[in-house]
Design a protein around this motif. Structure first.
Motif, PDB file in Angstrom:
ATOM      1  N   ILE A   1       0.793  -1.110  -0.007  1.00 35.28           N
ATOM      2  CA  ILE A   1       0.023   0.090   0.183  1.00 35.28           C
ATOM      3  C   ILE A   1       0.915   1.291   0.028  1.00 35.28           C
ATOM      4  O   ILE A   1       0.473   2.353  -0.415  1.00 35.28           O
ATOM      5  CB  ILE A   1      -1.060  -0.010   1.261  1.00 35.28           C
ATOM      6  N   PHE A   2       2.016   1.177   0.346  1.00 34.89           N
ATOM      7  CA  PHE A   2       2.961   2.296   0.612  1.00 34.89           C
ATOM      8  C   PHE A   2       3.969   2.651  -0.696  1.00 34.89           C
ATOM      9  O   PHE A   2       4.809   3.345  -0.603  1.00 34.89           O
ATOM     10  CB  PHE A   2       3.900   2.530   1.764  1.00 34.89           C
ATOM     11  N   GLU A   3       3.663   1.758  -1.761  1.00 34.72           N
ATOM     12  CA  GLU A   3       4.416   1.483  -2.777  1.00 34.72           C
ATOM     13  C   GLU A   3       3.446   1.706  -4.159  1.00 34.72           C
ATOM     14  O   GLU A   3       2.579   1.047  -4.296  1.00 34.72           O
ATOM     15  CB  GLU A   3       5.305   0.382  -2.879  1.00 34.72           C
TER      16      GLU A   3
ATOM     17  N   SER B   1       3.041  -3.233   8.619  1.00 37.74           N
ATOM     18  CA  SER B   1       2.688  -3.163   7.043  1.00 37.74           C
ATOM     19  C   SER B   1       3.863  -2.629   6.220  1.00 37.74           C
ATOM     20  O   SER B   1       4.039  -3.169   5.272  1.00 37.74           O
ATOM     21  CB  SER B   1       1.501  -2.291   7.231  1.00 37.74           C
ATOM     22  N   LYS B   2       4.319  -1.511   6.568  1.00 41.52           N
ATOM     23  CA  LYS B   2       5.378  -0.792   5.939  1.00 41.52           C
ATOM     24  C   LYS B   2       6.713  -1.674   6.054  1.00 41.52           C
ATOM     25  O   LYS B   2       7.403  -1.829   4.861  1.00 41.52           O
ATOM     26  CB  LYS B   2       5.775   0.536   6.601  1.00 41.52           C
ATOM     27  N   LYS B   3       7.031  -2.403   7.215  1.00 39.78           N
ATOM     28  CA  LYS B   3       8.071  -3.189   7.235  1.00 39.78           C
ATOM     29  C   LYS B   3       8.091  -4.490   6.098  1.00 39.78           C
ATOM     30  O   LYS B   3       9.115  -4.846   5.668  1.00 39.78           O
ATOM     31  CB  LYS B   3       8.452  -3.581   8.678  1.00 39.78           C
TER      32      LYS B   3
ATOM     33  N   GLY C   1      -3.327  -5.549   5.381  1.00 44.05           N
ATOM     34  CA  GLY C   1      -3.432  -4.595   6.735  1.00 44.05           C
ATOM     35  C   GLY C   1      -4.878  -4.551   7.475  1.00 44.05           C
ATOM     36  O   GLY C   1      -4.894  -4.758   8.504  1.00 44.05           O
ATOM     37  N   VAL C   2      -5.674  -4.690   6.812  1.00 42.78           N
ATOM     38  CA  VAL C   2      -7.198  -4.744   7.270  1.00 42.78           C
ATOM     39  C   VAL C   2      -7.232  -5.841   7.735  1.00 42.78           C
ATOM     40  O   VAL C   2      -7.806  -6.005   9.126  1.00 42.78           O
ATOM     41  CB  VAL C   2      -8.260  -4.479   6.131  1.00 42.78           C
ATOM     42  N   ARG C   3      -6.833  -6.907   7.352  1.00 38.95           N
ATOM     43  CA  ARG C   3      -7.245  -8.533   8.010  1.00 38.95           C
ATOM     44  C   ARG C   3      -6.225  -8.451   9.345  1.00 38.95           C
ATOM     45  O   ARG C   3      -6.639  -9.139  10.137  1.00 38.95           O
ATOM     46  CB  ARG C   3      -6.547  -9.568   7.140  1.00 38.95           C
TER      47      ARG C   3
END
Length: 328
Positions: free
Chosen positions: A152-154, A256-258, A266-268
């Motif tokens: 999600i961060f990429e 999540s980022k790592k 992430g939601v799960r």
């Protein structure tokens, strides 16, 4: 002894002071948000996730709205399991004292012909108006990565100037359609979409027609994107017509980022939770809402795995927290 009596008097005075402070604090909370202006709702996504239907597949529409009412909520957004027939849905909700307040709408203004989005938008606004709702929540889903299996961060899509104009012009047109129906278009900034960052929110709010397009503020998506939600809400509260109260677990975001999780992964794993259960500071958010004279719904929205976060339990937890902090 005299010393004992002095100590006792000090203790009694201290207890009386604490009682007075507690009383005045309760009075302050009681009057914080005006129930005539601010209404409290909850989203069905905590019961069944429309993006991941296996999450809460066992939870029925009837169970969902019954537990909403049991937890003390009077507003609801529309979920995938909700009846699409107006009379059927109205009857079920009226029995429980619940009102439809909003529905998610996916626009594709920068990747498809405008007419396609307009056609679906008219259908959705007609349905919502028949249900008594005043707002519709739009999210631009062109090139969104929120539903994709990628970090999600990429790789989030960034619009060029031509696409910005397509988006804002298209939303202004849709906003006029909503206005003509006596409704308001609210735009949902969201992780993984073309309007995610603080800079994108600012440019968006600067370029749309302020009389036709309003903000759907989401505390959780601000926090997830690394934005101070208080900064955004304080800047745009006068142009905000719908509010999502979503909490965030910062340790899950860090993981999540790592590990490069997708949004849905992430939601799960528990990125989001209900207000008061995570790391978002809601006190200044409630303060802004109060001082602005905001009128409309504040909606608990916290997509989680119902097997890990029992929907009724967490709805009641959110309801208790908001009551304690705002008096709603």
């Amino acid at each position: 002894t005299d010393d004992g009596r002095i100590v006792c008097k000090r203790i009694i005075r201290k207890i009386i002071k604490q009682m007075k402070d507690s009383y005045f604090e309760r009075q302050k909370v009681k009057d914080m948000l005006d129930k005539k202006k601010v209404k409290l709702g909850i989203a069905p996504i905590g019961w069944t996730n429309d993006d991941m239907p296996d999450l809460g597949k066992e939870n029925t529409f009837q169970q969902c709205v019954s537990e909403m009412a049991l937890a003390g909520f009077t507003g609801s957004e529309v979920g995938g399991k909700y009846p699409t027939d107006v009379e059927t849905l109205k009857k079920a909700l009226d029995l429980r004292g619940i009102q439809i307040c909003n529905c998610w709408f996916s626009s594709f203004l920068i990747s498809r012909p405008y007419e396609e989005t307009e056609k679906e938008f008219i259908k959705q606004t007609d349905f919502l108006k028949a249900m008594g709702a005043k707002v519709i929540g739009v999210s631009e889903q062109s090139y969104s990565i929120q539903g994709k299996d990628q970090p999600i961060f990429e790789g989030k899509y960034v619009m060029n100037d031509e696409e910005w104009k397509l988006l804002t012009d298209g939303l202004n047109k849709l906003g006029q359609i909503a206005k003509d129906k006596g409704m308001m278009l609210t735009f949902h900034h969201h992780m993984g979409t073309v309007i995610q960052t603080e800079e994108e929110i600012d440019r968006f709010m600067n370029e749309v027609d302020k009389d036709l397009v309003y903000l759907l503020f989401d505390s959780g998506h601000c926090s997830f994107a690394g934005i101070d939600p208080v900064k955004v809400l304080s800047k745009y509260i006068d142009r905000t017509r719908h509010i999502h109260l979503k909490d965030l677990r910062s340790d899950v975001v860090a993981q999540s980022k790592k590990e490069g999780w997708s949004f849905l992964k992430g939601v799960r794993e528990g990125t989001f939770t209900v207000p008061g259960d995570g790391d978002v500071d809601f006190a200044p958010i409630f303060d802004i809402i109060e001082k602005s004279g905001y009128e409309g719904y504040v909606v608990v929205e916290a997509e989680q795995d119902p097997a890990k976060a029992n929907p009724l339990e967490y709805a009641m937890k959110a309801r208790k927290y908001i009551a304690e902090k705002t008096g709603l």
